[in-house]
Design a protein around this motif. Structure first.
Motif, PDB file in Angstrom:
ATOM      1  N   HIS A 259       0.835  -1.199   0.000  1.00  0.00           N
ATOM      2  CA  HIS A 259       0.000   0.000   0.000  1.00  0.00           C
ATOM      3  C   HIS A 259       0.876   1.259   0.000  1.00  0.00           C
ATOM      4  O   HIS A 259       0.610   2.205  -0.752  1.00  0.00           O
ATOM      5  CB  HIS A 259      -0.933  -0.024   1.225  1.00  0.00           C
ATOM      6  N   ARG A 260       1.915   1.263   0.824  1.00  0.00           N
ATOM      7  CA  ARG A 260       2.830   2.410   0.860  1.00  0.00           C
ATOM      8  C   ARG A 260       3.538   2.589  -0.479  1.00  0.00           C
ATOM      9  O   ARG A 260       3.735   3.706  -0.958  1.00  0.00           O
ATOM     10  CB  ARG A 260       3.837   2.242   1.996  1.00  0.00           C
ATOM     11  N   ALA A 261       3.916   1.468  -1.094  1.00  0.00           N
ATOM     12  CA  ALA A 261       4.586   1.544  -2.397  1.00  0.00           C
ATOM     13  C   ALA A 261       3.648   2.141  -3.438  1.00  0.00           C
ATOM     14  O   ALA A 261       4.060   2.993  -4.246  1.00  0.00           O
ATOM     15  CB  ALA A 261       5.066   0.168  -2.822  1.00  0.00           C
ATOM     16  N   VAL A 262       2.379   1.703  -3.435  1.00  0.00           N
ATOM     17  CA  VAL A 262       1.404   2.252  -4.381  1.00  0.00           C
ATOM     18  C   VAL A 262       1.200   3.737  -4.116  1.00  0.00           C
ATOM     19  O   VAL A 262       1.157   4.554  -5.063  1.00  0.00           O
ATOM     20  CB  VAL A 262       0.072   1.474  -4.299  1.00  0.00           C
ATOM     21  N   LEU A 263       1.071   4.106  -2.847  1.00  0.00           N
ATOM     22  CA  LEU A 263       0.913   5.533  -2.515  1.00  0.00           C
ATOM     23  C   LEU A 263       2.132   6.330  -2.960  1.00  0.00           C
ATOM     24  O   LEU A 263       1.999   7.456  -3.465  1.00  0.00           O
ATOM     25  CB  LEU A 263       0.683   5.699  -1.008  1.00  0.00           C
ATOM     26  N   SER A 264       3.309   5.769  -2.776  1.00  0.00           N
ATOM     27  CA  SER A 264       4.534   6.449  -3.198  1.00  0.00           C
ATOM     28  C   SER A 264       4.538   6.641  -4.708  1.00  0.00           C
ATOM     29  O   SER A 264       4.870   7.729  -5.212  1.00  0.00           O
ATOM     30  CB  SER A 264       5.753   5.632  -2.761  1.00  0.00           C
ATOM     31  N   GLU A 265       4.157   5.597  -5.447  1.00  0.00           N
ATOM     32  CA  GLU A 265       4.103   5.712  -6.910  1.00  0.00           C
ATOM     33  C   GLU A 265       3.071   6.746  -7.332  1.00  0.00           C
ATOM     34  O   GLU A 265       3.323   7.544  -8.247  1.00  0.00           O
ATOM     35  CB  GLU A 265       3.771   4.357  -7.532  1.00  0.00           C
ATOM     36  N   LEU A 266       1.903   6.742  -6.665  1.00  0.00           N
ATOM     37  CA  LEU A 266       0.877   7.737  -6.980  1.00  0.00           C
ATOM     38  C   LEU A 266       1.400   9.145  -6.673  1.00  0.00           C
ATOM     39  O   LEU A 266       1.139  10.087  -7.434  1.00  0.00           O
ATOM     40  CB  LEU A 266      -0.401   7.466  -6.195  1.00  0.00           C
ATOM     41  N   GLY A 267       2.142   9.278  -5.597  1.00  0.00           N
ATOM     42  CA  GLY A 267       2.722  10.575  -5.253  1.00  0.00           C
ATOM     43  C   GLY A 267       3.727  11.005  -6.317  1.00  0.00           C
ATOM     44  O   GLY A 267       3.766  12.184  -6.716  1.00  0.00           O
ATOM     45  N   GLN A 268       4.548  10.068  -6.801  1.00  0.00           N
ATOM     46  CA  GLN A 268       5.529  10.380  -7.851  1.00  0.00           C
ATOM     47  C   GLN A 268       4.811  10.763  -9.148  1.00  0.00           C
ATOM     48  O   GLN A 268       5.220  11.712  -9.836  1.00  0.00           O
ATOM     49  CB  GLN A 268       6.448   9.187  -8.087  1.00  0.00           C
ATOM     50  N   ILE A 269       3.749  10.050  -9.470  1.00  0.00           N
ATOM     51  CA  ILE A 269       2.980  10.365 -10.674  1.00  0.00           C
ATOM     52  C   ILE A 269       2.364  11.755 -10.541  1.00  0.00           C
ATOM     53  O   ILE A 269       2.407  12.574 -11.477  1.00  0.00           O
ATOM     54  CB  ILE A 269       1.906   9.295 -10.938  1.00  0.00           C
ATOM     55  N   ALA A 270       1.763  12.045  -9.373  1.00  0.00           N
ATOM     56  CA  ALA A 270       1.161  13.360  -9.156  1.00  0.00           C
ATOM     57  C   ALA A 270       2.229  14.444  -9.269  1.00  0.00           C
ATOM     58  O   ALA A 270       1.997  15.510  -9.861  1.00  0.00           O
ATOM     59  CB  ALA A 270       0.469  13.403  -7.794  1.00  0.00           C
ATOM     60  N   HIS A 271       3.409  14.176  -8.708  1.00  0.00           N
ATOM     61  CA  HIS A 271       4.519  15.131  -8.781  1.00  0.00           C
ATOM     62  C   HIS A 271       4.944  15.335 -10.239  1.00  0.00           C
ATOM     63  O   HIS A 271       5.181  16.479 -10.692  1.00  0.00           O
ATOM     64  CB  HIS A 271       5.690  14.628  -7.936  1.00  0.00           C
ATOM     65  N   ALA A 272       4.999  14.273 -11.006  1.00  0.00           N
ATOM     66  CA  ALA A 272       5.378  14.379 -12.416  1.00  0.00           C
ATOM     67  C   ALA A 272       4.335  15.181 -13.190  1.00  0.00           C
ATOM     68  O   ALA A 272       4.675  15.991 -14.066  1.00  0.00           O
ATOM     69  CB  ALA A 272       5.540  12.994 -13.020  1.00  0.00           C
ATOM     70  N   VAL A 273       3.057  15.001 -12.879  1.00  0.00           N
ATOM     71  CA  VAL A 273       1.996  15.755 -13.543  1.00  0.00           C
ATOM     72  C   VAL A 273       2.143  17.234 -13.232  1.00  0.00           C
ATOM     73  O   VAL A 273       2.011  18.100 -14.114  1.00  0.00           O
ATOM     74  CB  VAL A 273       0.610  15.212 -13.127  1.00  0.00           C
ATOM     75  N   VAL A 274       2.424  17.536 -11.970  1.00  0.00           N
ATOM     76  CA  VAL A 274       2.591  18.941 -11.576  1.00  0.00           C
ATOM     77  C   VAL A 274       3.774  19.537 -12.329  1.00  0.00           C
ATOM     78  O   VAL A 274       3.713  20.665 -12.835  1.00  0.00           O
ATOM     79  CB  VAL A 274       2.762  19.058 -10.049  1.00  0.00           C
ATOM     80  N   GLU A 275       4.870  18.811 -12.442  1.00  0.00           N
ATOM     81  CA  GLU A 275       6.044  19.297 -13.168  1.00  0.00           C
ATOM     82  C   GLU A 275       5.715  19.525 -14.643  1.00  0.00           C
ATOM     83  O   GLU A 275       6.148  20.520 -15.244  1.00  0.00           O
ATOM     84  CB  GLU A 275       7.198  18.306 -13.052  1.00  0.00           C
TER      85      GLU A 275
ATOM     86  N   LYS B 240      -3.424  20.112 -21.730  1.00  0.00           N
ATOM     87  CA  LYS B 240      -4.675  19.905 -22.421  1.00  0.00           C
ATOM     88  C   LYS B 240      -4.877  18.428 -22.620  1.00  0.00           C
ATOM     89  O   LYS B 240      -3.951  17.701 -22.927  1.00  0.00           O
ATOM     90  CB  LYS B 240      -4.666  20.627 -23.769  1.00  0.00           C
ATOM     91  N   SER B 241      -6.095  18.051 -22.467  1.00  0.00           N
ATOM     92  CA  SER B 241      -6.398  16.644 -22.688  1.00  0.00           C
ATOM     93  C   SER B 241      -6.495  16.394 -24.167  1.00  0.00           C
ATOM     94  O   SER B 241      -6.819  17.279 -24.939  1.00  0.00           O
ATOM     95  CB  SER B 241      -7.691  16.248 -21.984  1.00  0.00           C
ATOM     96  N   GLU B 242      -6.202  15.192 -24.542  1.00  0.00           N
ATOM     97  CA  GLU B 242      -6.290  14.839 -25.950  1.00  0.00           C
ATOM     98  C   GLU B 242      -7.750  14.753 -26.334  1.00  0.00           C
ATOM     99  O   GLU B 242      -8.534  14.116 -25.637  1.00  0.00           O
ATOM    100  CB  GLU B 242      -5.598  13.501 -26.201  1.00  0.00           C
TER     101      GLU B 242
END
Length: 193
Positions: A147-163, A173-175
């Motif tokens: 669960h922590r690993a999934v949350l960490s990955e989701l956090g990294q994905i969210a961080h990448a989206v923000v970047e 923009k969405s496709e």
């Protein structure tokens, strides 16, 4: 003088039969026979004393006849029967005590064995419960780690989206559909030339 001995009393000791029960004679029946015999002896003794008193009053010396000798012999035989019956009763009591002690010892042993088996079952149940608890704790820890690993990955994905938003000027923009993609191209072509 009337006969003071009934037909039941006239039964000799050789005619007496005790039924055989488990482990000897029926104690109650033997005790009853001994009491009845003692009562007969007492009645014979009272009858003898009464006869002696009557003879003494009549001033006639008591004759020593075969009947008196038979009565004395019967009295001795009855005393012997009583002594044997008492000895047998003591032996029966002794055997009963030993059997009850043996039964008590066997019951105590069975109780101790049952207690030991119960304690062993409790120990086995505790061990089994501990194993189940340990497995459950390991599985829970594994699930928490995943669960922590999934949350960490989701956090990294969210961080990448923000970047990506920051890098490409705000909103990403969405496709859209194929028509939406072709419209800006056509509009761009007219603007250029």
């Amino acid at each position: 003088m009337d006969s003071m001995v009934s037909e039941d009393e006239a039964t000799t000791e050789s005619d007496v039969r005790f039924p055989i029960v488990l482990r000897g004679y029926d104690r109650r029946q033997v005790d009853e026979y001994v009491r009845a015999t003692e009562k007969r002896v007492d009645r014979h003794e009272k009858a003898r004393r009464t006869a002696e008193r009557r003879l003494a009053k009549a001033q006639v010396p008591a004759p020593r006849t075969a009947e008196t000798n038979q009565a004395n012999g019967l009295g001795r035989r009855i005393e012997k029967i009583i002594a044997v019956a008492k000895a047998e009763a003591e032996e029966i009591k002794k055997q009963a005590r030993k059997e009850s002690e043996d039964l008590l010892a066997a019951a105590q042993k069975a109780t101790a064995e049952a207690e030991s088996a119960r304690e062993e079952m409790e120990r086995a149940a505790r061990r089994e419960a501990q194993l189940i608890l340990s497995r459950a704790e390991r599985e829970a820890a594994s699930i928490q780690k995943a669960h922590r690993a999934v949350l960490s990955e989701l956090g990294q994905i969210a961080h990448a989206v923000v970047e990506l938003r920051t890098r490409f000027g705000g909103e990403v923009k969405s496709e859209g559909t194929a028509e939406e993609k072709s419209v800006p191209l056509a509009a761009g072509a007219t603007n250029d030339g």
